[in-house]
Motif scaffolding. Structure first.
Motif, PDB file in Angstrom:
ATOM      1  N   SER A   1      96.657  25.044 202.666  1.00 15.45           N
ATOM      2  CA  SER A   1      97.467  25.300 201.476  1.00 15.45           C
ATOM      3  C   SER A   1      98.030  23.987 200.948  1.00 15.45           C
ATOM      4  O   SER A   1      98.370  23.091 201.726  1.00 15.45           O
ATOM      5  CB  SER A   1      98.612  26.247 201.857  1.00 15.45           C
ATOM      6  OG  SER A   1      99.622  26.210 200.880  1.00 15.45           O
TER       7      SER A   1
ATOM      8  N   TRP B   1     103.850  24.817 201.201  1.00 21.92           N
ATOM      9  CA  TRP B   1     104.544  24.601 202.470  1.00 21.92           C
ATOM     10  C   TRP B   1     104.035  25.479 203.598  1.00 21.92           C
ATOM     11  O   TRP B   1     104.364  25.237 204.751  1.00 21.92           O
ATOM     12  CB  TRP B   1     106.049  24.847 202.288  1.00 21.92           C
ATOM     13  CG  TRP B   1     106.707  23.785 201.491  1.00 21.92           C
ATOM     14  CD1 TRP B   1     107.044  23.848 200.177  1.00 21.92           C
ATOM     15  CD2 TRP B   1     107.089  22.488 201.935  1.00 21.92           C
ATOM     16  NE1 TRP B   1     107.612  22.669 199.766  1.00 21.92           N
ATOM     17  CE2 TRP B   1     107.655  21.818 200.837  1.00 21.92           C
ATOM     18  CE3 TRP B   1     107.019  21.814 203.163  1.00 21.92           C
ATOM     19  CZ2 TRP B   1     108.139  20.514 200.915  1.00 21.92           C
ATOM     20  CZ3 TRP B   1     107.501  20.524 203.243  1.00 21.92           C
ATOM     21  CH2 TRP B   1     108.050  19.886 202.132  1.00 21.92           C
ATOM     22  N   PHE B   2     103.276  26.538 203.274  1.00 20.78           N
ATOM     23  CA  PHE B   2     102.822  27.424 204.353  1.00 20.78           C
ATOM     24  C   PHE B   2     101.341  27.760 204.199  1.00 20.78           C
ATOM     25  O   PHE B   2     100.917  28.153 203.115  1.00 20.78           O
ATOM     26  CB  PHE B   2     103.642  28.726 204.363  1.00 20.78           C
ATOM     27  CG  PHE B   2     103.223  29.639 205.484  1.00 20.78           C
ATOM     28  CD1 PHE B   2     103.673  29.411 206.776  1.00 20.78           C
ATOM     29  CD2 PHE B   2     102.324  30.683 205.250  1.00 20.78           C
ATOM     30  CE1 PHE B   2     103.255  30.228 207.815  1.00 20.78           C
ATOM     31  CE2 PHE B   2     101.914  31.501 206.286  1.00 20.78           C
ATOM     32  CZ  PHE B   2     102.384  31.273 207.564  1.00 20.78           C
ATOM     33  N   PRO B   3     100.554  27.651 205.261  1.00 17.23           N
ATOM     34  CA  PRO B   3     100.906  26.974 206.504  1.00 17.23           C
ATOM     35  C   PRO B   3     101.026  25.473 206.267  1.00 17.23           C
ATOM     36  O   PRO B   3     100.221  24.894 205.547  1.00 17.23           O
ATOM     37  CB  PRO B   3      99.737  27.280 207.426  1.00 17.23           C
ATOM     38  CG  PRO B   3      98.937  28.363 206.778  1.00 17.23           C
ATOM     39  CD  PRO B   3      99.195  28.235 205.311  1.00 17.23           C
TER      40      PRO B   3
ATOM     41  N   ARG C   1      94.535  22.854 209.956  1.00 18.14           N
ATOM     42  CA  ARG C   1      94.028  23.559 211.125  1.00 18.14           C
ATOM     43  C   ARG C   1      92.792  22.835 211.668  1.00 18.14           C
ATOM     44  O   ARG C   1      91.828  22.604 210.915  1.00 18.14           O
ATOM     45  CB  ARG C   1      93.647  25.005 210.771  1.00 18.14           C
ATOM     46  CG  ARG C   1      94.850  25.878 210.338  1.00 18.14           C
ATOM     47  CD  ARG C   1      95.964  25.823 211.321  1.00 18.14           C
ATOM     48  NE  ARG C   1      96.941  26.897 211.177  1.00 18.14           N
ATOM     49  CZ  ARG C   1      98.229  26.717 210.901  1.00 18.14           C
ATOM     50  NH1 ARG C   1      98.688  25.490 210.694  1.00 18.14           N
ATOM     51  NH2 ARG C   1      99.054  27.741 210.862  1.00 18.14           N
TER      52      ARG C   1
ATOM     53  N   ALA D   1      97.417  33.131 210.141  1.00 19.27           N
ATOM     54  CA  ALA D   1      97.424  32.948 208.689  1.00 19.27           C
ATOM     55  C   ALA D   1      96.402  31.920 208.212  1.00 19.27           C
ATOM     56  O   ALA D   1      95.746  32.103 207.181  1.00 19.27           O
ATOM     57  CB  ALA D   1      98.822  32.534 208.245  1.00 19.27           C
ATOM     58  N   GLY D   2      96.262  30.827 208.958  1.00 18.64           N
ATOM     59  CA  GLY D   2      95.363  29.757 208.520  1.00 18.64           C
ATOM     60  C   GLY D   2      93.909  30.195 208.523  1.00 18.64           C
ATOM     61  O   GLY D   2      93.183  30.024 207.530  1.00 18.64           O
TER      62      GLY D   2
END
Ligand SMILES: Cc1cc2nc3c(=O)[nH]c(=O)nc-3n(C[C@H](O)[C@H](O)[C@H](O)COP(=O)(O)OP(=O)(O)OC[C@H]3O[C@@H](n4cnc5c(N)ncnc54)[C@H](O)[C@@H]3O)c2cc1C
Ligand code: FES
Length: 262
Positions: free
Chosen positions: A43, A46-48, A52, A73-74
């Motif tokens: 992203s 800010w999230f994630p 990864r 989430a990632g």
């Protein structure tokens, strides 16, 4: 190490819970070695927050392939990436496997550890180096290869639905018993319990083995110190420097010799 704007070529299900993605990434593809990984930016917001880490599972011309399991989430976001989409990669990161052509390579992969093992398998095939590939999974639906020991491919499943019933370590014992060569090097990657069991087995047997660890990472390039791996050391624990007791999985690894690890 570069930051590259890659383009998704394909992205879809490979086996139960496991996905594969191919990306056009000419700069990373030109230098990546089996065992190395890329950090995917999930992203711009800010999230994630963190990229990864994903092992590179294949390389052809200007493309790289990833094999990944959706766990949070990632990886959920990665599964939604569509062909043509531009994504930001950092890589190649880490070291890679070291192949000594004087010994017979036995590759052991489990779970998402199949990614760096698959890349090594393809590179050995391309260089005409005979080897044995052993893949472990809980259930046959998690496998995407055929069990073919006569072609040097052995599968194991915990429930016995495909291949040898048992863990990857059970399968490894069978493969080692059948091998004519008594000089082997093991290459392993898989979930933490498999890596621990493999490390104990090879160290007990005195077999040379390289393990690709998948420590939880922050930066991926040696800054945050979040991926430390403890080494086996005889040095008095009150005296040694940090670097004598620990290495960083992101820059010193992710591949380590099993006999070096605590
Ligand atoms: C060098 C390296 C190579 C990797 N290669 C692959 C690969 O080829 N394919 C693949 O599917 N995964 C791989 N991983 C693991 C992958 O990075 C994590 O599964 C991913 O970051 C999880 O992100 P998430 O947002 O989906 O889940 P999160 O919400 O961050 O976490 C969900 C769950 O996954 C666990 N998790 C998070 N990060 C890791 C990690 N680094 N290792 C193990 N478990 C983790 C968490 O503890 C939690 O239980 C690799 C990790 C490293 C360090
Ligand atoms: S992930 Fe930051 S130092 Fe290794």
């Amino acid at each position: 190490m570069v930051i590259e704007e890659a383009k998704v070529r394909s992205n879809g299900r490979l086996a139960q819970g496991i996905y594969t993605m191919e990306l056009t990434a000419p700069v990373i593809a030109s230098s990546v070695q089996p065992g190395q990984f890329v950090n995917t930016l999930i992203s711009e917001g800010w999230f994630p927050l963190l990229r990864r880490p994903m092992s590179v599972a294949s390389r052809s011309d200007d493309r790289i392939g990833l094999i990944y399991k959706v766990v949070g989430a990632g990886t959920q976001a990665m599964a939604s990436w569509t062909p043509g989409q531009q994504v930001n990669l950092l890589g190649p990161l880490g070291n890679g496997w070291t192949v000594d052509e004087g010994t017979f390579p036995v590759l052991v992969g489990g779970g998402v550890g199949i990614a760096p093992i698959s890349f090594l398998h393809e590179e050995l095939k391309d260089h005409g180096i005979e080897h044995h590939l052993l893949m472990g999974a809980r259930d046959g639906s998690e496998h995407y290869l055929q069990h073919a020991p006569e072609e040097n491919i052995t599968l194991t499943t915990d429930n016995g639905t495909v291949g040898i019933k048992g863990t990857a370590i059970d399968g490894l014992k069978v493969v080692l018993n059948l091998l004519s060569s008594n000089s082997v090097t093991i290459f392993g990657c898989g979930p933490p319990p498999m890596l621990v069991a493999l490390k104990l087995f090879v160290n007990d047997q005195g077999l040379p083995c390289q393990l690709a660890t998948e420590e939880i990472m922050g930066c991926g390039f040696g800054i945050c110190q979040g991926c430390s791996v403890e080494l086996k050391t005889d040095v008095d624990h009150h005296q040694p420097s940090y670097r004598q007791r620990f290495k960083l999985a992101c820059i010193d690894g992710p591949v380590f010799w099993a006999h070096e690890l605590a």
